[in-house]
Design an enzyme around this catalytic site. Structure first.
Site, PDB file in Angstrom:
ATOM      1  N   HIS A   1       0.934  -1.359   0.160  1.00 26.45           N
ATOM      2  CA  HIS A   1      -0.039   0.108   0.316  1.00 26.45           C
ATOM      3  C   HIS A   1       1.336   0.987  -0.373  1.00 26.45           C
ATOM      4  O   HIS A   1       1.663   1.559   1.067  1.00 26.45           O
ATOM      5  CB  HIS A   1      -0.929  -0.219   1.186  1.00 26.45           C
ATOM      6  CG  HIS A   1      -1.785   1.051   1.243  1.00 26.45           C
ATOM      7  ND1 HIS A   1      -2.216   2.356   2.482  1.00 26.45           N
ATOM      8  CD2 HIS A   1      -3.009   0.807   0.615  1.00 26.45           C
ATOM      9  CE1 HIS A   1      -2.828   2.958   2.133  1.00 26.45           C
ATOM     10  NE2 HIS A   1      -3.661   2.417   1.393  1.00 26.45           N
ATOM     11  N   ARG A   2       0.594   1.675  -1.584  1.00 26.76           N
ATOM     12  CA  ARG A   2       1.715   2.986  -1.351  1.00 26.76           C
ATOM     13  C   ARG A   2       3.324   2.456  -1.365  1.00 26.76           C
ATOM     14  O   ARG A   2       4.153   3.421  -0.833  1.00 26.76           O
ATOM     15  CB  ARG A   2       1.432   4.954  -0.172  1.00 26.76           C
ATOM     16  CG  ARG A   2      -0.033   4.253  -0.183  1.00 26.76           C
ATOM     17  CD  ARG A   2      -0.399   5.906   0.355  1.00 26.76           C
ATOM     18  NE  ARG A   2      -1.458   6.016   1.070  1.00 26.76           N
ATOM     19  CZ  ARG A   2      -2.274   6.207   1.923  1.00 26.76           C
ATOM     20  NH1 ARG A   2      -1.441   6.970   2.655  1.00 26.76           N
ATOM     21  NH2 ARG A   2      -3.444   6.092   2.139  1.00 26.76           N
TER      22      ARG A   2
ATOM     23  N   GLN B   1      -8.259  -0.562 -10.232  1.00 21.80           N
ATOM     24  CA  GLN B   1      -8.969   0.358  -8.795  1.00 21.80           C
ATOM     25  C   GLN B   1      -9.501   1.463  -8.447  1.00 21.80           C
ATOM     26  O   GLN B   1      -8.792   2.093  -9.057  1.00 21.80           O
ATOM     27  CB  GLN B   1      -8.199  -0.396  -7.633  1.00 21.80           C
ATOM     28  CG  GLN B   1      -6.720  -0.086  -7.818  1.00 21.80           C
ATOM     29  CD  GLN B   1      -6.574   0.365  -5.677  1.00 21.80           C
ATOM     30  OE1 GLN B   1      -6.848   0.245  -5.392  1.00 21.80           O
ATOM     31  NE2 GLN B   1      -5.014   1.169  -5.679  1.00 21.80           N
TER      32      GLN B   1
ATOM     33  N   GLU C   1      -4.678   2.791  -8.595  1.00 17.20           N
ATOM     34  CA  GLU C   1      -6.025   3.274  -8.435  1.00 17.20           C
ATOM     35  C   GLU C   1      -6.152   4.686  -8.887  1.00 17.20           C
ATOM     36  O   GLU C   1      -5.502   5.742  -8.835  1.00 17.20           O
ATOM     37  CB  GLU C   1      -6.365   3.260  -6.785  1.00 17.20           C
ATOM     38  CG  GLU C   1      -7.749   3.939  -6.566  1.00 17.20           C
ATOM     39  CD  GLU C   1      -7.819   4.703  -4.612  1.00 17.20           C
ATOM     40  OE1 GLU C   1      -6.904   4.007  -3.902  1.00 17.20           O
ATOM     41  OE2 GLU C   1      -8.417   5.194  -4.204  1.00 17.20           O
TER      42      GLU C   1
ATOM     43  N   HIS D   1      -1.659  10.277  -2.831  1.00 16.96           N
ATOM     44  CA  HIS D   1      -2.419   9.784  -2.056  1.00 16.96           C
ATOM     45  C   HIS D   1      -3.863  10.911  -2.380  1.00 16.96           C
ATOM     46  O   HIS D   1      -5.106  10.184  -2.502  1.00 16.96           O
ATOM     47  CB  HIS D   1      -2.563   8.810  -1.094  1.00 16.96           C
ATOM     48  CG  HIS D   1      -3.447   8.757  -0.304  1.00 16.96           C
ATOM     49  ND1 HIS D   1      -4.220   9.219   0.440  1.00 16.96           N
ATOM     50  CD2 HIS D   1      -4.792   7.530  -0.330  1.00 16.96           C
ATOM     51  CE1 HIS D   1      -5.674   8.661   1.280  1.00 16.96           C
ATOM     52  NE2 HIS D   1      -5.705   7.570   0.425  1.00 16.96           N
TER      53      HIS D   1
ATOM     54  N   ASP E   1      -1.913   5.449  -5.962  1.00 18.09           N
ATOM     55  CA  ASP E   1      -3.155   6.187  -6.414  1.00 18.09           C
ATOM     56  C   ASP E   1      -2.728   7.070  -7.249  1.00 18.09           C
ATOM     57  O   ASP E   1      -1.464   8.260  -7.684  1.00 18.09           O
ATOM     58  CB  ASP E   1      -3.087   7.256  -4.938  1.00 18.09           C
ATOM     59  CG  ASP E   1      -3.595   6.460  -3.480  1.00 18.09           C
ATOM     60  OD1 ASP E   1      -4.871   5.651  -3.796  1.00 18.09           O
ATOM     61  OD2 ASP E   1      -3.242   6.118  -2.859  1.00 18.09           O
TER      62      ASP E   1
ATOM     63  N   GLU F   1       1.000  -0.967  -4.325  1.00 21.06           N
ATOM     64  CA  GLU F   1       0.226   0.284  -5.352  1.00 21.06           C
ATOM     65  C   GLU F   1      -0.242   1.213  -5.513  1.00 21.06           C
ATOM     66  O   GLU F   1       1.180   2.207  -4.489  1.00 21.06           O
ATOM     67  CB  GLU F   1      -0.993  -0.725  -3.666  1.00 21.06           C
ATOM     68  CG  GLU F   1      -2.008   0.783  -3.360  1.00 21.06           C
ATOM     69  CD  GLU F   1      -2.526   0.798  -3.481  1.00 21.06           C
ATOM     70  OE1 GLU F   1      -3.861   1.551  -3.405  1.00 21.06           O
ATOM     71  OE2 GLU F   1      -2.058   2.055  -2.538  1.00 21.06           O
TER      72      GLU F   1
HETATM   73  O1  G3P Z   1      -6.237   1.212  -2.681  1.00 23.02           O
HETATM   74  C1  G3P Z   1      -6.680   0.265  -1.256  1.00 23.02           C
HETATM   75  C2  G3P Z   1      -6.808   1.342  -0.161  1.00 23.02           C
HETATM   76  O2  G3P Z   1      -6.029   2.305  -0.382  1.00 23.02           O
HETATM   77  C3  G3P Z   1      -7.986   2.879  -0.633  1.00 23.02           C
HETATM   78  O3  G3P Z   1      -7.509   3.595  -0.239  1.00 23.02           O
HETATM   79  O4  G3P Z   1      -7.357   5.429   1.269  1.00 23.02           O
HETATM   80  O5  G3P Z   1      -5.538   4.311   0.875  1.00 23.02           O
HETATM   81  O6  G3P Z   1      -6.537   5.105  -0.871  1.00 23.02           O
HETATM   82  P1  G3P Z   1      -6.246   4.725   0.467  1.00 23.02           P
HETATM   83 CA    CA Z   2      -5.593   3.806  -2.441  1.00 20.32          CA
END
Ligand code: G3P
Ligand code: CA
Length: 366
Positions: free
Chosen positions: A46-47, A206, A167, A88, A75, A73
């Site tokens: 995540h990031r 996503q 995402e 993000h 954004d 991952e």
């Molecule tokens: O993309 C999945 C998760 O990252 C969603 O939450 O706010 O961290 O992008 P967020």
């Molecule tokens: Ca995300």
């Protein structure tokens, strides 16, 4: 009359048996993942490895890759001059020194800055201040990255196993970003002329936004896609309408943990939309054992995961960092986890990295 009832009873019994058989034979998450070409269970960084290094920077993504995460991952947002970047938040206040660099524009959205302007920002020092126990002097001055640069980082994995999990963040702010993304992925050879993901590349798209899923499916019908799930605020209709009020003094995690979908039908409606728009899975939130900033509503209850699997879709839950919660969500039936702590999740899945976080960071000059 009696013949009619006999036929009706026979039909009903046959239907029930068929449904039971279909349920018994419905493929589980592992089989669904295999069919979609997605590792099971999946480690989604995540990031990047954002517990150990500033999120969405070279340090964070390189660490995640070298730990062995399945996916980096990110954004996706777009600059004023049309460049695709990873960030993000929709503004730059939390993770950069924008307030010092461009004080008059500090609250503006990312879309108001050129890439050249964004590249002048320090996207690492905030981490050292927020997490002094994990701070490193070399994090100061880290840059916001373009999608191209993150693709480069993934491609530097000689085993070709590092995937991207992209995402579309706040896509309503970036009309056409789905098409731009498709064009970039074609340009970089991750998408082939026939629309398939290139061999030896892993890719998942996503989004929280229904409309963006539809557009992703329009431009990249053959790429695995995941609809992210949330309760309230334009997403799944809640049982009780409520908006978190920070002034209330209530713990944010406790507030979110109380939120739930209106009913099963409403939850199923979102699954049906995801399926009809090309999703191979959903990305629900989790309520974490120890609360915290990333603890939201519990959308990975066993019945939810079973319903998702029964529709032929996977479940990738966000964002879980603690082994107690890893166990809890796996027991509930998820197929992969977004985590800030890839090193810990890999250990939990009995796939520990061959080097420690410290060793990898040091080897990469951090
Ligand atoms: O993309 C999945 C998760 O990252 C969603 O939450 O706010 O961290 O992008 P967020
Ligand atoms: Ca995300």
């Amino acid at each position: 009359m009696s013949v009619h009832w006999r036929i009706t009873w026979f039909t009903a019994a046959w239907l029930l048996a068929s449904v039971g058989l279909a349920r018994a034979q419905a493929p589980g998450g592992e089989a669904l993942a295999r069919a979609a070409g997605i590792p099971w269970p999946a480690v989604i960084a995540h990031r990047g490895a954002s517990f150990d290094a500033p999120e969405s920077t070279r340090a964070s993504y390189t660490l995640a890759r070298e730990l062995g995460a399945d996916y980096l991952e990110m954004d996706l947002q777009r600059t004023r001059d049309g460049q695709l970047i990873a960030l993000h938040d929709t503004n730059l206040g939390r993770t950069t020194n924008i307030a010092g660099q461009f004080p008059a524009q500090k609250d503006l959205p990312v879309s108001q800055f050129t890439l050249a302007q964004l590249k002048t920002l320090d996207a690492g020092s905030w981490f050292n201040q927020a997490y002094p126990q994990r701070a490193r002097p070399t994090y100061a001055g880290l840059k916001i990255l373009t999608l191209d640069e993150i693709i480069d980082i993934a491609e530097q994995d000689p085993t070709h196993h590092t995937g991207l999990y992209i995402e579309t963040k706040a896509p309503l702010l970036f009309p056409g970003i789905e098409k731009d993304l498709a064009a970039k992925l074609v340009q970089r050879g991750w998408l082939m002329a026939n629309g398939q993901v290139a061999p030896q590349r892993r890719l998942v798209l996503q989004t929280f936004e229904k409309n963006s899923l539809t557009l992703l499916n329009q431009f990249m019908p053959k790429v695995p896609k995941v609809l992210l799930l949330w309760v309230g605020e334009g997403s799944i209709e809640p049982k009780t309408e409520a908006v978190f009020d920070p002034a209330s003094g209530e713990d944010k995690a406790a507030f979110y943990a109380r939120q739930q979908p209106r009913d099963r039908t409403e939850f199923e409606r979102w699954l049906a939309f995801a399926k009809a728009n090309g999703a191979v899975g959903t990305g629900p939130s989790a309520a974490l054992s120890h609360g915290g900033e990333q603890s939201y509503m519990d959308l990975v209850q066993p019945w939810m995961n079973q319903m998702t699997h029964a529709k032929g879709m996977l479940v990738h839950v966000y964002t879980v960092d603690d082994p107690v919660d890893y166990q809890k969500v796996m027991d509930a039936g998820v197929d992969g986890i977004f985590t800030n702590r890839s090193s810990e999740l890999l250990k939990f899945y009995h796939r520990p990295a061959s080097r420690t976080v410290q060793q990898i960071l040091t080897a990469n000059g951090y």
